[in-house]
Design a protein around this motif. Sequence first.
Motif, mmCIF file in Angstrom:
data_model
loop_
_atom_site.group_PDB
_atom_site.id
_atom_site.type_symbol
_atom_site.label_atom_id
_atom_site.label_comp_id
_atom_site.label_asym_id
_atom_site.label_seq_id
_atom_site.Cartn_x
_atom_site.Cartn_y
_atom_site.Cartn_z
ATOM 1 N N ASP A 105 -3.667 3.286 -2.947
ATOM 2 C CA ASP A 105 -2.493 2.510 -3.365
ATOM 3 C C ASP A 105 -2.328 2.680 -4.878
ATOM 4 O OD1 ASP A 105 -0.513 0.728 -3.904
ATOM 5 O OD2 ASP A 105 -1.697 -1.072 -3.478
ATOM 6 N N ASP A 129 0.512 2.979 -6.851
ATOM 7 C CA ASP A 129 1.463 2.098 -7.543
ATOM 8 C C ASP A 129 0.828 0.734 -7.783
ATOM 9 O OD1 ASP A 129 3.341 4.020 -7.667
ATOM 10 O OD2 ASP A 129 4.451 3.353 -5.898
ATOM 11 N N LEU A 180 -13.459 12.861 0.310
ATOM 12 C CA LEU A 180 -13.057 11.518 -0.109
ATOM 13 C C LEU A 180 -13.205 11.367 -1.631
ATOM 14 C CD1 LEU A 180 -13.117 8.272 1.115
ATOM 15 C CD2 LEU A 180 -15.393 8.513 0.196
ATOM 16 N N ASP A 181 -12.245 10.754 -2.262
ATOM 17 C CA ASP A 181 -12.232 10.511 -3.713
ATOM 18 C C ASP A 181 -11.933 11.753 -4.544
ATOM 19 O OD1 ASP A 181 -12.671 7.819 -3.428
ATOM 20 O OD2 ASP A 181 -14.828 7.938 -3.752
ATOM 21 N N GLY A 219 -1.572 14.719 -5.599
ATOM 22 C CA GLY A 219 -2.677 14.320 -6.454
ATOM 23 C C GLY A 219 -3.446 13.109 -5.983
ATOM 24 N N LEU A 220 -2.835 12.300 -5.145
ATOM 25 C CA LEU A 220 -3.466 11.010 -4.902
ATOM 26 C C LEU A 220 -3.556 10.564 -3.453
ATOM 27 C CD1 LEU A 220 -1.694 9.326 -7.878
ATOM 28 C CD2 LEU A 220 -4.149 9.486 -7.626
ATOM 29 N N ALA A 221 -2.484 10.795 -2.705
ATOM 30 C CA ALA A 221 -2.361 10.102 -1.424
ATOM 31 C C ALA A 221 -3.527 10.356 -0.484
ATOM 32 C CB ALA A 221 -1.056 10.504 -0.760
ATOM 33 N N ALA A 280 0.832 -1.217 0.000
ATOM 34 C CA ALA A 280 0.000 0.000 0.000
ATOM 35 C C ALA A 280 0.857 1.253 0.000
ATOM 36 C CB ALA A 280 -0.924 -0.005 1.202
ATOM 37 N N SER A 281 2.153 1.040 -0.194
ATOM 38 C CA SER A 281 3.016 2.213 -0.070
ATOM 39 C C SER A 281 2.901 3.102 -1.289
ATOM 40 C CB SER A 281 4.465 1.772 0.081
ATOM 41 O OG SER A 281 4.891 1.185 -1.123
ATOM 42 N N ASN A 282 2.926 4.353 -1.069
ATOM 43 C CA ASN A 282 2.906 5.308 -2.169
ATOM 44 C C ASN A 282 4.334 5.489 -2.631
ATOM 45 O OD1 ASN A 282 3.026 8.004 -3.463
ATOM 46 N ND2 ASN A 282 0.851 7.955 -2.964
ATOM 47 N N ARG A 304 -6.632 11.045 -1.206
ATOM 48 C CA ARG A 304 -7.976 10.844 -1.761
ATOM 49 C C ARG A 304 -8.850 9.846 -0.988
ATOM 50 N NH1 ARG A 304 -8.210 11.484 -8.250
ATOM 51 N NH2 ARG A 304 -7.186 9.488 -8.285
ATOM 52 N N PRO A 305 -8.259 8.873 -0.287
ATOM 53 C CA PRO A 305 -9.157 7.982 0.482
ATOM 54 C C PRO A 305 -9.754 8.632 1.728
ATOM 55 C CG PRO A 305 -7.068 6.909 -0.018
ATOM 56 C CD PRO A 305 -6.893 8.361 -0.306
ATOM 57 N N ALA A 353 -1.144 17.730 -8.797
ATOM 58 C CA ALA A 353 -0.361 16.535 -9.161
ATOM 59 C C ALA A 353 1.120 16.877 -9.245
ATOM 60 C CB ALA A 353 -0.865 15.981 -10.483
ATOM 61 N N GLN A 382 -8.801 3.795 -5.233
ATOM 62 C CA GLN A 382 -9.690 4.448 -4.258
ATOM 63 C C GLN A 382 -9.125 4.386 -2.844
ATOM 64 O OE1 GLN A 382 -13.263 2.255 -5.042
ATOM 65 N NE2 GLN A 382 -14.082 3.818 -6.439
ATOM 66 N N LYS A 414 -0.856 10.688 -14.425
ATOM 67 C CA LYS A 414 -0.946 12.164 -14.428
ATOM 68 C C LYS A 414 -1.102 12.674 -12.996
ATOM 69 C CE LYS A 414 -4.747 14.210 -16.014
ATOM 70 N NZ LYS A 414 -5.285 15.043 -14.939
ATOM 71 N N ALA A 415 -1.953 11.981 -12.241
ATOM 72 C CA ALA A 415 -2.154 12.405 -10.850
ATOM 73 C C ALA A 415 -0.876 12.251 -10.037
ATOM 74 C CB ALA A 415 -3.287 11.609 -10.223
#
Lengths: 571, 468
Positions: free
Chosen positions: B115, B117, A346-347, A370-372, A37-39, A374-375, A365, B112, B145-146
Motif C-alpha cells: 500500500d 499511497d 518478496l520485498d 516498482g512496488l505493487a 490498500a489501493s495502488n 513487492r509483497p 519504476a 511492505q 521514486k519507486a
Amino acid sequence: MVSRSLSLIAVITSTFIVTLLCLLGTGCNNHQPDNSASNRESSQTNAPWFVEVARSSGLVFDQHSGHEVQYLMPEMSCSGGALFDMDGDGDLDVYLVQSGSLTSKENPGGGNRLFRNNGDGDFEDVTEGSGTDDRGYGMGVAAGDYDNDGDVDLYVTNVGPDVLLRNEGNGHFIDVTLAAGLGDPSWGSSAGFIDYDADGDLDLFLLNYMNWSIENELECYNAHGTLDYCGPTNYNAAARDTLYRNNGDGTFTDVTTAAGFDAAFGYGLGVAYGDFNSDGHLDIFVSNDSVMNQLWISQGDGTFKDEALFRGCALDESGMAKAGMGIHASDVDDDGDLDVLLVNLLDEADSFYRNEGDYFADQTAAWGMGLASRPFTRFGVGLVDFDNNGYLDVYQSNGGVAMSSESPTDDPFAQENMLFRGAENGRFSEVLPRGGTSNRLIHTSRAAVFGDINNDGAVDILVVNRDGPVYLLKNIVKDRGNWIRFRVIEEHGRDALGATVTLKLGSRNIRREVQSTYSYLAANDPRVHIGLGDHDTVSAVKVHWLDGTTELFGNFEAGQTIVLERSKGTN
Amino acid sequence: MTGSSKLKLAGATIGLAAIIGLSWVFLTASVDPGPPAITNFDALDVAVSARIRKLITGVENSPRDAVRRGKLGMAYQANNVRQAALTSFQQAILLDSSEPKWWYYLAVTRSQLGDIDGAISALDEVISRNDQYVPVHWRRGQLLKAQGDWDMAEKAFRRALEINPNEPAALVGMTQIKLQKKNPREALTYLKQLMRILPNQPFLYQLLGQTYQQAGMHEKARLALARGKPDKPQWKDAWLIELDQYRVGFSAQFKKALRLIDAGQLPQAIALLESLRKQRPNDVTLLNNLGAAYIETGNFSTAIRRLEDALVDHPNHFGTHLNLSSAHEKLGQFDRALLHVEWAIRYNPTLARAHLIHGKLLMNMDRSDEAIVAFALAQKFDAYDIQSLVLSGQIECLRQRWAEALPFYEKAIERDSTDVEAFCGLALASMELGQLDKAQQALEKAKRLNPNDPFYLQVKRRFDNLRR
C-alpha cells in the motif's frame, strides 16, 4: 451553571463530531490512518480477465512436493509444464511435470501427465501408454522438434537424471536420453531448445540450480524464527549451466566448457533467449536466484561471454543481486530491441531492464512495476497481450518460499497471483480483481505457461501450484481488440524458435519473438500472438530467420492464424 | 428563563446526553477492539510467541494505552507478522495520533504490504509532527521514486539533504533520479560526494558504471562496473534500530551475532553465539560461525573443538571443513589443513573459495605446480576471482618464470583494472623479460592507484636500479 454545562456539552459534542468524522474517515485526514490498500495505478476495472476451468475441462492434476518433516530444498521449487501441439492437430496439448518424493522411490504424484486437447475445450488424460510418465523428481520441461521430423519432443529436467522424450508422432514418446547422450544427473531447473549455432537443428541449454544432495541438506530458520526452507546462498553451491550441441544425428555433445559457460556459476531458475545486442546471434539471459544474473553474449563462433555486469543487468540499480526467478524478454517499448523482465522475491521489486543498445537501464519504476508486486514472491511471468489492445500485459504467478503466519489459507506459502495491464503510455497498472479472476485463487503458484488453448484469439494461462491443483485460466476479457497469430516454421515444419517477426501497426513497429522458453520451468506456445487493438490489418510482416536472412510475407487481415513458412515469402 | 425554554433546554440536554452516551459506546467499541492476534502461533519461534502473547496481555489490561498497542505493533513488525503489525499501529494512532513513530512504523508496514499511497500519506503525517527526522524524507523519496514520480522524489531527497547534506541514502536517491532524468553530469556530482563519504563501496561503482554508460563513456563504465560487485547498502535509521530490539528468538539472536561478526565485534559475537549454543548444541551453522569467529580471534584450539562438534551430525558440511582447514593451517598443521580442504572440495567441487584456499595451502607447502592447478580451478568456478590469478603470477615470479607469470597478471588486469598487485606483478615480470616500456606503463598505473603500496615501492626500486 447551566451555561457552564452547555459549554461542556458543546465541547464534548464538538469533540464527538470531530472524532466521529475521524472515525468515518471524512473529516481529519491528519489523524486518521487511511486503510485504503489501493495502488495509485490500479486498473479500476472489476471485470475479470480469466476464469479458472482446469477441473471442469478435464485437466485434473495435483502437484506433490513430497514434503513431510524435513525441509528439503527442491520441494520448494515445485514443477512446471508445457503447452505444445503434441499431435499436430493445431491445438495445444498439456504436459505436466510431477515432483513426487525425495525420500522414497514411490512417486506419490504418479509421475508426469500428458493431456490431449480435444479441440472442444476439454482435455483427456492420455498418459497411459504414451511413454511420458517419467517418475523422476520433476522440475521443468522444454519443448522443441530436436530431430526435425515435424513433431515436438520434450526434455524433462529432474532432481537427478533428466529425460529426453522423442515424439513418434502418434501420441507416443520414447525415452531416448541415453542414446542421445543426455541425462544430466544434477538438479536441473528451466531448460529450452535453442539453435545457438544456427545450423538448422535445435541445441539444448539447461539450467542447473545448485549442487545439492539430501546428505548435504541444512537446517535454516525463517523470519519468524522457525524451521523452514533455506535460501540458496546458505549452501554456497551454485551450479554450472549446461549447453548441449545437437550433432544432427539424434545425439548431443556437451559443449559447456568449449562454449565458455564455465566462466560463471549461479543459481539459475529462469532462462530466455534472444539477440540482445542485435548482432544477429542468439544470446542467453539467465535469471539467477540471489546472485548476479548472467547475460551470455554469443561471440558468433559458438562461444559465449557473460556480459551482464558490464551491460548493467546483473544487479539492480542499487547494485543488489536480487533473487531472480522467472524471466521473459520482449520488445516492450517498440524500439526494435529486446527488453527483459525478471521477477524476484518478496520485498524486492521486479527487474525490468530496458535495452539501450549497448547496455540495459533498470526501468522498473518508470514502467510502473516498482512496488505493487513487492509483497509477493513471484516465479512464473509472461509479457503477453491478453486484452489484444496492442500492448503487452504482465502476468505473475506467486508463492512464498518462507512460511507466513498470516497466510489466508492453510498453506503458509500461498499467495495471490497478479496481473498488470500495459498501456500506450508505457506504464503497467495492476488489474483488479487481483490476478484477474473474480474468485480469489490462492495457492503457492510457481510455473505459469502461456498459450491460446481454445484458439479463440486470446492467450490463456496454465499455472502449476505447489501441493495443489493446477489452474487453467481461460481468457474472458470483454471487448478484446483484434488479433493476429503467426506460426513461423522452418521448411521441414519445425517451429523456428529464435526467429523474429516484425510488422507495422499504424505508426508503431512491432517486434515479437518465436519463443517457447521463458517464464519458469515452462515450455510455452511458440506461436506469435499479436494484439492489434482497433487495427484490422497488418502490413510489412517480415520474418528474420536465424541465419540472418529475412523474408516478407505481405499484408494480412486480423483474426486469423497464419503459417509463415520459410522460403514461401519474398526477399 | 421561561418554562418553555427550560423544557427546550432539558430536551436538548437529554438529546445531547443521548448523543454523548452513544458516542461513548461508539468510541469504546472503536478504540477498544481486542489486540490483533494471529491464528497460527505455532508458526512462530517460542520466544517470539511468548513475547507477543505478553504484549497482547498488556494491551488487554490497558486497552486505551497507545504505547502498549504501538509496542505490540513493533513486536509484530520486527518478527515479520505484518498484517497484525498494521492493525496494531492503526489502533495506537487512534488512541494517540501525536506520536510520529507510530505513523512511521505504519508507513513501513504499509509499504511492505504494497500500500504505497498509504505509506506515503503516513510519512506525510510523520513530517507534520517531526520534520527533522532525516530518514522520513529519504524513505518518502524512495517510495516516490519507486512509483516513478521523479520530481516529487527529488524534492523529498533534497529536503533530506537540507537537514543533512551528507546523508548517503538521499545522495544515492538523487544520483538515481538524475540518471532517470538522463542527466549523468549531475548524477556524477552527487556520486563524487558519495564516494568521499563512503569510499570503496561496491554499489557506488555500480552506480558510477551506470552513469558513465549513460554518458556514452563505455570503457570507463566497464572499469567501474567491474568493481561494482553485489552489495546491499544499509542506511542508518534510528527508529528502525529501535524496532529491531523487538526481534527475539534464536534466529534473531543468531542474525545479531552475525552482524556483530561483520562489524568486527568478535568478543560480543562469541559471547552471544556461546549462549545460543546452549539452546541448540548441534546446530551446524551456529557452530561453524562460532568456530570461524574463534579463528579470527586467534583461539584456534577452541575453534577446532567447536568445528569438530559441528561435524558430528553433519560430516559433509563443506563450510565447516574449510574453517577447520584454516584453523589447522594457522597452527602449522598443514597436513590436517590439506585433508579438510580436500574434504570440502569433495562435498562441493565447484566452490571457488575452496579451491583458492587449497591453492594457498599448497603454495605455503611449496607445492607450486599443484597450487597453480588449484588456482586455475578457483578461476574456473569464479570468473570474478582475481586473487587466484595474482597468486599464480606470484608463484611463477618466485620461480623466476617471468614469461609464464605475465599472462596471469594480464588476465587479472583485464578482469579488474584497479588491482595494484597485478600491475606491480606485471611490471616486475615485464622488466625481468627486458620489456621496460611495458613495465614502466604498469608501474605508472600502479602508482596512480596507490603510490604508497609497499609492493609498488619495492618493484619501483628494482625498476630504477635496472634503468641505471
